[in-house]
Design a protein around this motif. Structure first.
Motif, PDB file in Angstrom:
ATOM      1  N   LYS A  59       0.698  -1.136   0.004  1.00 20.61           N
ATOM      2  CA  LYS A  59       0.122   0.198   0.152  1.00 20.61           C
ATOM      3  C   LYS A  59       0.952   1.234  -0.121  1.00 20.61           C
ATOM      4  CE  LYS A  59      -4.318  -1.457   2.226  1.00 20.61           C
ATOM      5  NZ  LYS A  59      -5.303  -1.337   2.662  1.00 20.61           N
ATOM      6  N   ASN A  77      -3.621   0.222  -2.472  1.00 19.48           N
ATOM      7  CA  ASN A  77      -2.787  -1.182  -3.095  1.00 19.48           C
ATOM      8  C   ASN A  77      -2.204  -0.528  -4.416  1.00 19.48           C
ATOM      9  OD1 ASN A  77      -1.710  -3.769  -4.148  1.00 19.48           O
ATOM     10  ND2 ASN A  77      -2.893  -4.781  -2.711  1.00 19.48           N
ATOM     11  N   VAL A 123      -1.169  -2.613  -6.862  1.00 22.41           N
ATOM     12  CA  VAL A 123      -1.491  -2.888  -8.016  1.00 22.41           C
ATOM     13  C   VAL A 123      -2.871  -3.613  -8.428  1.00 22.41           C
ATOM     14  CG1 VAL A 123      -1.401  -5.379  -8.943  1.00 22.41           C
ATOM     15  CG2 VAL A 123       0.696  -5.014  -7.546  1.00 22.41           C
ATOM     16  N   ASN A 124      -3.603  -3.306  -7.316  1.00 20.59           N
ATOM     17  CA  ASN A 124      -5.159  -3.739  -7.523  1.00 20.59           C
ATOM     18  C   ASN A 124      -5.949  -2.669  -6.582  1.00 20.59           C
ATOM     19  OD1 ASN A 124      -4.820  -5.109  -5.024  1.00 20.59           O
ATOM     20  ND2 ASN A 124      -5.949  -6.897  -5.537  1.00 20.59           N
ATOM     21  N   LYS A 159      -7.798  -0.039  -5.919  1.00 16.42           N
ATOM     22  CA  LYS A 159      -9.965   0.959  -5.937  1.00 16.42           C
ATOM     23  C   LYS A 159      -9.665   2.593  -6.722  1.00 16.42           C
ATOM     24  CE  LYS A 159     -11.992  -1.881  -2.707  1.00 16.42           C
ATOM     25  NZ  LYS A 159     -13.091  -1.403  -1.544  1.00 16.42           N
TER      26      LYS A 159
END
Length: 162
Positions: A2, A60, A62-63, A65
């Motif tokens: 994060k 995060n 990579v994924n 929101k």
């Protein structure tokens, strides 16, 4: 992993944007500063954003929101350089989280002030201490002697605020 990102929000809507982001389970933060000042002769304490129209969100890499944050009510978008969103070092945000920021625009004991009332027009004095919410005690030089006088706060002009 994060990372903190910098997001812009609509003018004076930091609280609304932060609440809406937190309600979606996303960690966010914006530092506040507490300001003390004389306003209409009264001591007032106001809390406001240290960086108006900006908040920090932790996502995060990579994924995260990202689209959820961009479409949150009160948010304008991410601060970006080119096509990359601006990352903020964890150490910086953590130091802001742990700091209590205050700014006092009130005179401190020993400060030189100007008095502007009918009895003492444009007289320099030394601020001593508050005398309740609307009055203060100052020291005025009369006949080579410092005399304590209690005057209304609205009659005090603090250097740098006049």
């Amino acid at each position: 992993m994060k990372t903190w990102y910098l997001v812009t929000c609509k003018s004076r809507q930091e609280d609304r944007a932060a609440t809406n982001i937190c309600n979606q389970g996303i960690e966010c933060f914006y530092p506040k500063i507490i300001t003390e000042r004389l306003q209409r002769g009264r001591k007032t304490i106001k809390e406001s954003a240290l960086f108006p129209s900006y908040i920090f969100v932790r996502l995060n890499d990579v994924n995260g929101k990202f689209s959820v944050v961009k479409n949150t009510r009160g948010i304008n978008g991410f601060v970006a350089y080119g096509s990359k969103y601006q990352k903020v070092p964890n150490e910086l945000v953590n130091s802001l989280i742990n700091e209590r920021l205050t700014e006092s625009l009130l005179p401190e004991s020993g400060d030189t002030v100007l008095v502007n009332n009918t009895s003492f027009k444009n007289i320099e004095a030394i601020y001593k201490e508050p005398d309740g919410d609307v009055r203060s005690i100052i020291l005025i030089n009369m006949l080579n002697k410092k005399v304590e006088v209690s005057i209304e706060n609205k009659d005090i002009i603090v250097r740098g605020q006049d």
